[in-house]
Write an enzyme that holds these catalytic residues in place. Structure first.
Site, PDB file in Angstrom:
ATOM      1  N   GLY A 281       0.811  -1.214   0.000  1.00 22.77           N
ATOM      2  CA  GLY A 281       0.000   0.000   0.000  1.00 22.77           C
ATOM      3  C   GLY A 281       0.840   1.257   0.000  1.00 22.77           C
ATOM      4  N   ALA A 282       1.861   1.287  -0.860  1.00 19.59           N
ATOM      5  CA  ALA A 282       2.847   2.372  -0.814  1.00 19.59           C
ATOM      6  C   ALA A 282       2.584   3.497  -1.801  1.00 19.59           C
ATOM      7  CB  ALA A 282       4.246   1.801  -1.046  1.00 19.59           C
ATOM      8  N   ASN A 283       1.430   3.510  -2.450  1.00 19.01           N
ATOM      9  CA  ASN A 283       1.180   4.558  -3.441  1.00 19.01           C
ATOM     10  C   ASN A 283       0.551   5.814  -2.845  1.00 19.01           C
ATOM     11  OD1 ASN A 283      -1.250   2.546  -3.486  1.00 19.01           O
ATOM     12  ND2 ASN A 283      -2.092   4.478  -4.227  1.00 19.01           N
TER      13      ASN A 283
ATOM     14  N   ILE B 118       0.575   6.901   4.502  1.00 22.99           N
ATOM     15  CA  ILE B 118       1.739   6.520   5.295  1.00 22.99           C
ATOM     16  C   ILE B 118       2.705   5.661   4.484  1.00 22.99           C
ATOM     17  CG2 ILE B 118       2.490   5.193   7.310  1.00 22.99           C
ATOM     18  CD1 ILE B 118      -0.128   5.948   8.656  1.00 22.99           C
ATOM     19  N   GLY B 119       2.161   4.771   3.666  1.00 17.81           N
ATOM     20  CA  GLY B 119       3.008   3.896   2.865  1.00 17.81           C
ATOM     21  C   GLY B 119       3.895   4.668   1.908  1.00 17.81           C
TER      22      GLY B 119
ATOM     23  N   TYR C  12     -13.426  -3.433  11.699  1.00 15.08           N
ATOM     24  CA  TYR C  12     -12.097  -2.815  11.633  1.00 15.08           C
ATOM     25  C   TYR C  12     -11.306  -3.127  12.903  1.00 15.08           C
ATOM     26  CZ  TYR C  12      -8.404   0.682  11.393  1.00 15.08           C
ATOM     27  OH  TYR C  12      -7.177   1.314  11.381  1.00 15.08           O
TER      28      TYR C  12
END
Length: 325
Positions: A33-35, A38-39, A188
């Site tokens: 999830g780096a796009n 925080i990622g 969640y």
């Protein structure tokens, strides 16, 4: 004058900034999830520190764009975009196989991707979306890369959790909300509790292997994670999370923070939570806070530097300041 109170509250709930200058040249970091959010910021910072960054994302268009931006800003050419859909076991296995085949080592695995309080969606394999993406997807990915992590030891696994795990309950009889009414908040919290329990158990099992496992609560951060909740859209939260100019008053609060005893953080937390609940005017709160700190500042100025115990650091900061060499 309305921002000073929010500034102090923001520092308390979001944690401090990482001041470490450590580099990770020669280290390979896999981030899910780096796009965005925080990622993306994690990928950017670690790329700036010399790491080889593998960005695993569902949306390849956004991932390629983010990777290109990071390469340009950090001048690190070793930032790569790879397809990874954590809502698909097939995609996770393909991603892990590619990593094992193409990468000589994996020094850090950051399980960052997640979804928060979405509708009652299901993953490709029929799991509740939040439990499937936040826990099961990362559980599978971590285990598939475990041999590579052991070969690269000392290495580490970092799971992005949340304080929401405190109120989480895992219903082993109905993990996917098929027998009871769906509650997106509890779904969640359940997934975040699973993150923490997984972290603790894996850390025990990997003792002596050179692979460490940690779960981190990143604090309150304005990202797209809260898009299903309306989080961070209020005036108060926007003020807390926004950046402020480096004014004289701002610098004074930073100075006070250095010497503030831990016990007073609890006072501030109560003060601001009461403010929210009672919907007090921002200016009234600022007057109270400024009065409190004016008296404290006068007292602290009489003490010698280093007299107060101010070793307060965020878990996130502490984790990344540890040498991975």
């Amino acid at each position: 004058m309305r921002f000073e109170g929010c500034y102090i509250h923001r520092n308390h709930v979001t944690g401090g900034r990482c001041t470490s200058n450590a580099t990770i040249n020669g280290k390979t970091v896999v981030i899910t999830g780096a796009n965005a959010g925080i990622g993306k910021e994690t990928a950017r910072e670690l790329a700036k520190r010399g790491g080889r960054i593998i960005m695993g994302c569902r949306d390849m268009g956004k991932c390629e764009e983010a990777a290109k931006e990071i390469r340009g800003k950090t001048l690190n050419p070793h930032v790569y975009a790879c397809h990874l859909d954590l809502a698909s076991m097939k995609s996770i296995r393909e991603f892990a196989e590619r990593i094992k085949q193409e990468e000589q080592r994996v020094d850090v695995l950051i399980n960052n991707a997640g979804v928060m309080r979405c509708p009652a969606w299901k993953t490709e394999d029929g799991f509740d979306m939040q439990f499937g993406v936040n826990h099961l997807g990362h559980f599978l990915l971590t285990n598939l890369l475990l041999d590579k992590l052991k070969e690269s030891a000392p290495s580490r696994v970092i799971n992005l959790a949340s304080l929401a795990h405190i109120v989480g309950k895992i219903d082993f009889e109905d993990l996917n909300w098929e027998k009871k009414k769906f509650d997106t908040k509890q779904a969640y919290c359940q997934s975040k509790l699973a993150n923490v329990l997984f972290t603790r158990e894996l850390a025990k099992r990997l003792q002596g292997t050179g692979v460490t496992v940690n779960a981190v609560h990143p604090g309150v951060v304005a990202t797209e994670l809260g898009r299903h909740t309306g989080l961070h859209q209020s005036q108060f939260s926007s003020s807390v999370l926004s950046e402020y100019p480096a004014s004289l008053l701002d610098s004074q609060f930073r100075e006070i923070n250095k010497y503030l005893p831990k016990k007073h953080y609890g006072f501030l937390t109560i003060l601001f939570h009461v403010k929210i609940l009672l919907t007090l005017k921002m200016v009234l709160t600022n007057i109270i806070v400024l009065f409190f700190f004016s008296k404290m500042y006068l007292k602290l100025s009489l003490k010698k530097n280093g007299h107060c115990d101010c070793n307060t650091v965020s878990i996130y900061k502490k984790d990344f300041t540890v040498d991975v060499s």
